[in-house]
Design an enzyme around this catalytic site. Structure first.
Site, PDB file in Angstrom:
ATOM      1  N   CYS A  51       0.688  -1.154   0.049  1.00  0.00           N
ATOM      2  CA  CYS A  51       0.058   0.150  -0.077  1.00  0.00           C
ATOM      3  C   CYS A  51       0.927   1.147   0.109  1.00  0.00           C
ATOM      4  CB  CYS A  51      -1.002  -0.047   1.092  1.00  0.00           C
ATOM      5  SG  CYS A  51      -0.110  -0.142   2.861  1.00  0.00           S
ATOM      6  N   ASN A  52       1.844   1.017   0.389  1.00  0.00           N
ATOM      7  CA  ASN A  52       2.834   2.331   0.345  1.00  0.00           C
ATOM      8  C   ASN A  52       4.113   2.382  -0.940  1.00  0.00           C
ATOM      9  OD1 ASN A  52       1.802   3.697   2.630  1.00  0.00           O
ATOM     10  ND2 ASN A  52       2.644   2.150   3.857  1.00  0.00           N
ATOM     11  N   GLN A 116       4.631  -5.905   8.867  1.00  0.00           N
ATOM     12  CA  GLN A 116       4.001  -6.620   7.742  1.00  0.00           C
ATOM     13  C   GLN A 116       5.013  -6.685   6.446  1.00  0.00           C
ATOM     14  OE1 GLN A 116       0.156  -4.788   6.818  1.00  0.00           O
ATOM     15  NE2 GLN A 116      -0.340  -6.591   5.306  1.00  0.00           N
ATOM     16  N   LYS A 192      -4.323  -9.401   6.079  1.00  0.00           N
ATOM     17  CA  LYS A 192      -3.557  -9.139   7.637  1.00  0.00           C
ATOM     18  C   LYS A 192      -3.916  -8.075   8.089  1.00  0.00           C
ATOM     19  CE  LYS A 192       0.221 -11.996   5.963  1.00  0.00           C
ATOM     20  NZ  LYS A 192       1.793 -11.942   5.399  1.00  0.00           N
ATOM     21  N   MET A 193      -4.076  -6.862   7.316  1.00  0.00           N
ATOM     22  CA  MET A 193      -4.385  -5.618   8.119  1.00  0.00           C
ATOM     23  C   MET A 193      -5.893  -5.588   8.560  1.00  0.00           C
ATOM     24  SD  MET A 193      -2.465  -2.057   6.540  1.00  0.00           S
ATOM     25  CE  MET A 193      -2.910  -2.234   5.050  1.00  0.00           C
ATOM     26  N   SER A 194      -6.564  -6.142   7.934  1.00  0.00           N
ATOM     27  CA  SER A 194      -8.029  -6.465   8.548  1.00  0.00           C
ATOM     28  C   SER A 194      -8.086  -6.957   9.603  1.00  0.00           C
ATOM     29  CB  SER A 194      -9.071  -6.673   7.324  1.00  0.00           C
ATOM     30  OG  SER A 194      -9.031  -5.957   6.278  1.00  0.00           O
TER      31      SER A 194
END
Length: 358
Positions: A51-52, A116, A192-194
């Site tokens: 995402c980054n 992550q 994973k983030m969810s």
């Protein structure tokens, strides 16, 4: 002579609107490897997409790899060449090696030392193997970077003092709604983030969590975590918009999964806090302009992350010493194998003497 280079776009140099244009979905990564093979310029390739950041690492026999990578981004993602030129950062030889080791450790992440990214680097390496994209030089580079990151995590306490992207997102929501007691949430996507977000919501004492995903087995797995988690079909997510106080979305979809029209038809005017952790974004940005709605995106995390970094710098500096040692070990391997690599063969640990810690 072999030439090592990387080209990429990341949160430090580019806005969210630019990054989401060059985000590699799983199918896009497969197409990228196919295109690169057909064009025949690069010998080895590994692609990291999070995402980054979006980064391509490569080995070639020609010194034109930087130009090729810039043109590749422009043509593959159909973005203007000027926009590509303004946002793509290229690194060669030693600089690319040193950069990857720091990326794998989370030292280049929005949240310093976050966990992550190591899994994402491993996934990038596995995907390259699956698509027969990498070879001897990049294989060893990525394996060494991954091994180094594991060592840093066990040797320092940086991981213990780090705060995940999801945790900071929950903090933003907390500032918005003040208390989670008696509140209901919808979590869209179960990566994973969810899943981390689920744990944080539960720890805050939230009343109920609706979860949805395109894969039904993931919904069933999430429901087993706690009694107050209820799964709903992905196509029915709009039915709970009016019932929830919080919506968290983080899918790998290449398009919006929550649209303004659908949202307006199914929500009421009560206060609602939304957190979009996806890239490309999941939630249509115009929703954030609706009365009563507060919408946070991934770049809002950066503001809080920067405030929390100072106390982790001591552990970061310890970790960087290990990174430098292992970077030199990789250079030693290059020399031992008799590989001529651009700007690398004469590198010694003295290169770090002039470096200033952040």
């Amino acid at each position: 002579m072999k030439y090592l280079a990387m080209a990429g776009i990341d949160y430090e140099n580019s806005a969210l609107e630019v990054r989401e244009k060059v985000s590699f979905t799983k199918s896009a990564i497969k197409r990228a490897f196919e295109k690169i093979k057909v064009e025949g310029i690069l010998e080895e390739v590994i692609i990291i997409s999070t995402c980054n950041r979006s980064e391509i690492y490569c080995i070639s026999e020609e010194a034109s790899e930087e130009e090729y990578l810039r043109n590749f981004y422009s043509s593959f993602f159909k973005i203007d060449k000027k926009e590509a030129e303004d946002n793509i950062v290229c690194r060669k030889g030693f600089d690319a090696i040193y950069h990857l080791f720091q990326v794998a450790n989370g030292f280049k992440s929005m949240v310093l030392g976050e966990d992550q990214i190591l899994g994402q680097v491993k996934d990038a390496y596995s995907e390259a193997l699956l698509n027969k994209g990498s070879g001897k030089i990049l294989n060893r580079l990525f394996l060494n970077a991954i091994t180094d990151a594991k060592k840093v995590k066990t040797t320092t306490s940086l991981t213990n003092t780090s705060i995940s992207v999801s945790a900071i997102g929950i903090k933003l929501i907390h500032e918005c709604i003040k208390s989670f007691k008696g509140k209901k949430a919808l979590v869209v996507g179960l990566g994973k983030m969810s899943k981390l977000s689920l744990q944080y919501l539960l720890s805050e004492g939230i009343e109920k969590i609706y979860v949805t995903n395109r894969t039904k087995t993931k919904i069933l797995d999430a429901e087993s975590i706690a009694d107050n988690i209820e799964g709903i079909d992905f196509k029915d997510k709009h039915k709970v918009f009016k019932d929830v106080d919080i919506i968290i979305s983080c899918t790998s979809a290449p398009h919006f999964v929550i649209h303004k029209g659908e949202f307006q038809k199914n929500c009421n005017e009560k206060k609602l806090c939304m957190l979009d952790l996806a890239l490309p974004r999941d939630i249509e940005p115009e929703i954030g302009k609706i009365k009563g709605v507060t919408l946070y995106v991934i770049d809002d995390i950066k503001k809080i992350a920067q405030k929390n970094e100072q106390r982790r710098l001591v552990e970061y500096n310890k970790g960087m010493e290990l990174v430098k040692e292992d970077v030199i070990k990789y250079i030693d391997w290059i020399n031992h194998e008799g590989i001529e690599l651009n700007g690398c063969n004469n590198i010694t640990k003295d290169i770090f003497k002039e470096e200033v810690s952040i």
